[in-house]
Enzyme design. Structure first.
Site, PDB file in Angstrom:
ATOM      1  N   ASP A  30       0.852  -1.190   0.000  1.00 23.61           N
ATOM      2  CA  ASP A  30       0.000   0.000   0.000  1.00 23.61           C
ATOM      3  C   ASP A  30       0.892   1.247   0.000  1.00 23.61           C
ATOM      4  O   ASP A  30       1.882   1.329   0.725  1.00 23.61           O
ATOM      5  CB  ASP A  30      -0.914   0.000   1.236  1.00 23.61           C
ATOM      6  CG  ASP A  30      -2.058   0.995   1.112  1.00 23.61           C
ATOM      7  OD1 ASP A  30      -3.210   0.560   1.004  1.00 23.61           O
ATOM      8  OD2 ASP A  30      -1.789   2.219   1.108  1.00 23.61           O
ATOM      9  N   ILE A  31       0.519   2.231  -0.824  1.00 21.41           N
ATOM     10  CA  ILE A  31       1.322   3.445  -0.971  1.00 21.41           C
ATOM     11  C   ILE A  31       1.262   4.340   0.277  1.00 21.41           C
ATOM     12  O   ILE A  31       2.159   5.154   0.505  1.00 21.41           O
ATOM     13  CB  ILE A  31       0.852   4.212  -2.235  1.00 21.41           C
ATOM     14  CG1 ILE A  31       1.949   5.105  -2.775  1.00 21.41           C
ATOM     15  CG2 ILE A  31      -0.423   4.994  -1.984  1.00 21.41           C
ATOM     16  CD1 ILE A  31       1.647   5.658  -4.178  1.00 21.41           C
ATOM     17  N   ASN A  87     -12.961  -3.047   2.879  1.00 29.21           N
ATOM     18  CA  ASN A  87     -13.949  -1.973   2.950  1.00 29.21           C
ATOM     19  C   ASN A  87     -14.946  -2.138   1.805  1.00 29.21           C
ATOM     20  O   ASN A  87     -14.558  -2.461   0.676  1.00 29.21           O
ATOM     21  CB  ASN A  87     -13.254  -0.616   2.853  1.00 29.21           C
ATOM     22  CG  ASN A  87     -12.379  -0.329   4.062  1.00 29.21           C
ATOM     23  OD1 ASN A  87     -12.740  -0.669   5.182  1.00 29.21           O
ATOM     24  ND2 ASN A  87     -11.222   0.270   3.842  1.00 29.21           N
ATOM     25  N   GLY A  93     -15.413   3.629   4.218  1.00 25.46           N
ATOM     26  CA  GLY A  93     -14.097   4.214   3.957  1.00 25.46           C
ATOM     27  C   GLY A  93     -13.478   3.709   2.670  1.00 25.46           C
ATOM     28  O   GLY A  93     -12.312   4.017   2.391  1.00 25.46           O
ATOM     29  N   GLN A  94     -14.230   2.925   1.883  1.00 27.79           N
ATOM     30  CA  GLN A  94     -13.669   2.470   0.601  1.00 27.79           C
ATOM     31  C   GLN A  94     -13.428   3.672  -0.306  1.00 27.79           C
ATOM     32  O   GLN A  94     -14.320   4.490  -0.527  1.00 27.79           O
ATOM     33  CB  GLN A  94     -14.616   1.474  -0.092  1.00 27.79           C
ATOM     34  CG  GLN A  94     -13.995   0.882  -1.353  1.00 27.79           C
ATOM     35  CD  GLN A  94     -14.880  -0.150  -2.053  1.00 27.79           C
ATOM     36  OE1 GLN A  94     -16.038  -0.372  -1.672  1.00 27.79           O
ATOM     37  NE2 GLN A  94     -14.327  -0.781  -3.071  1.00 27.79           N
ATOM     38  N   HIS A 100     -10.402  -5.122  -3.066  1.00 27.33           N
ATOM     39  CA  HIS A 100      -9.059  -5.419  -2.574  1.00 27.33           C
ATOM     40  C   HIS A 100      -9.135  -5.794  -1.104  1.00 27.33           C
ATOM     41  O   HIS A 100     -10.000  -5.323  -0.375  1.00 27.33           O
ATOM     42  CB  HIS A 100      -8.119  -4.220  -2.775  1.00 27.33           C
ATOM     43  CG  HIS A 100      -8.660  -2.932  -2.234  1.00 27.33           C
ATOM     44  ND1 HIS A 100      -9.625  -2.204  -2.896  1.00 27.33           N
ATOM     45  CD2 HIS A 100      -8.391  -2.260  -1.090  1.00 27.33           C
ATOM     46  CE1 HIS A 100      -9.917  -1.120  -2.185  1.00 27.33           C
ATOM     47  NE2 HIS A 100      -9.188  -1.141  -1.080  1.00 27.33           N
ATOM     48  N   HIS A 102      -7.081  -5.781   2.390  1.00 26.63           N
ATOM     49  CA  HIS A 102      -5.939  -5.209   3.113  1.00 26.63           C
ATOM     50  C   HIS A 102      -5.379  -6.290   4.041  1.00 26.63           C
ATOM     51  O   HIS A 102      -6.124  -6.890   4.821  1.00 26.63           O
ATOM     52  CB  HIS A 102      -6.381  -4.035   3.987  1.00 26.63           C
ATOM     53  CG  HIS A 102      -6.928  -2.861   3.235  1.00 26.63           C
ATOM     54  ND1 HIS A 102      -6.187  -1.724   2.984  1.00 26.63           N
ATOM     55  CD2 HIS A 102      -8.149  -2.627   2.703  1.00 26.63           C
ATOM     56  CE1 HIS A 102      -6.939  -0.844   2.333  1.00 26.63           C
ATOM     57  NE2 HIS A 102      -8.138  -1.368   2.143  1.00 26.63           N
TER      58      HIS A 102
HETATM   59  P1  AMP Z   1      -9.817   1.540   0.505  1.00 28.98           P
HETATM   60  O1  AMP Z   1      -9.996   2.733   1.389  1.00 28.98           O
HETATM   61  O2  AMP Z   1     -10.217   0.254   1.179  1.00 28.98           O
HETATM   62  O3  AMP Z   1     -10.461   1.719  -0.850  1.00 28.98           O
HETATM   63  O4  AMP Z   1      -8.263   1.401   0.288  1.00 28.98           O
HETATM   64  C1  AMP Z   1      -7.583   1.900  -0.819  1.00 28.98           C
HETATM   65  C2  AMP Z   1      -6.118   1.773  -0.509  1.00 28.98           C
HETATM   66  O5  AMP Z   1      -5.395   1.895  -1.713  1.00 28.98           O
HETATM   67  C3  AMP Z   1      -5.589   2.846   0.449  1.00 28.98           C
HETATM   68  O6  AMP Z   1      -5.018   2.223   1.593  1.00 28.98           O
HETATM   69  C4  AMP Z   1      -4.549   3.580  -0.388  1.00 28.98           C
HETATM   70  O7  AMP Z   1      -3.432   3.990   0.369  1.00 28.98           O
HETATM   71  C5  AMP Z   1      -4.181   2.543  -1.429  1.00 28.98           C
HETATM   72  N1  AMP Z   1      -3.657   3.075  -2.682  1.00 28.98           N
HETATM   73  C6  AMP Z   1      -4.179   4.070  -3.445  1.00 28.98           C
HETATM   74  N2  AMP Z   1      -3.434   4.274  -4.538  1.00 28.98           N
HETATM   75  C7  AMP Z   1      -2.411   3.379  -4.495  1.00 28.98           C
HETATM   76  C8  AMP Z   1      -1.300   3.089  -5.331  1.00 28.98           C
HETATM   77  N3  AMP Z   1      -1.073   3.767  -6.469  1.00 28.98           N
HETATM   78  N4  AMP Z   1      -0.458   2.098  -4.963  1.00 28.98           N
HETATM   79  C9  AMP Z   1      -0.657   1.407  -3.817  1.00 28.98           C
HETATM   80  N5  AMP Z   1      -1.703   1.624  -2.980  1.00 28.98           N
HETATM   81  C10 AMP Z   1      -2.560   2.600  -3.306  1.00 28.98           C
END
Ligand code: AMP
Ligand code: ZN
Length: 116
Positions: A30-31, A87, A93-94, A100, A102
């Site tokens: 995760d970024i 999520n 919070g999605q 995906h 986590h």
């Molecule tokens: P969610 O809130 O469950 O939709 O989680 C989305 C997740 O994607 C968050 O934890 C972000 O930090 C992660 N995210 C968004 N863009 C990227 C990216 N380019 N590379 C890796 N993780 C990402």
């Protein structure tokens, strides 16, 4: 889906730090990590959330659960423990509307301490 960030990562249009990839799944760091170790396990098929899965996705989703286990083992999270969070929908919070999982862990150090 053209404007989906995870589809772009899957197609190689946006870089990501991969920990695993096969024909149906990708796992990346995760970024913006919310834990010392924060991995996203993502099906390559664009499914917007768990609300959109159907019976035909049984093997895909089952494979992701097994993959969560092996990725956790490979990263050494299996002994200390880890969380799996999905999520679903804006109220959860999605933020990225491509399903995906986590994988969060790494709070326990090798010395037995607690890392935030
Ligand atoms: P969610 O809130 O469950 O939709 O989680 C989305 C997740 O994607 C968050 O934890 C972000 O930090 C992660 N995210 C968004 N863009 C990227 C990216 N380019 N590379 C890796 N993780 C990402
Ligand atoms: Zn997508």
């Amino acid at each position: 889906m053209t404007d989906c960030i995870f589809c772009k990562i899957i197609k190689g249009e946006i870089p990501a730090k991969k920990v695993y990839e096969d024909k149906s799944v990708i796992a990346i760091y995760d970024i913006n990590p919310k834990a010392p170790v924060h991995i996203l396990i993502i099906p390559k098929k664009h499914i917007s959330s768990l609300m959109e899965i159907n019976k035909g996705d049984k093997n895909l989703i089952g494979g992701i659960i097994l993959r969560l286990k092996t990725v956790a083992q490979e990263l050494g999270l299996d002994k200390s423990g880890y969380k799996v969070v999905v999520n679903n929908g804006p109220g959860s919070g999605q933020l990225v509307f491509h399903l995906h999982f986590h994988l969060l862990g790494g709070w326990i150090t090798k010395a037995g301490g607690w890392r935030v």
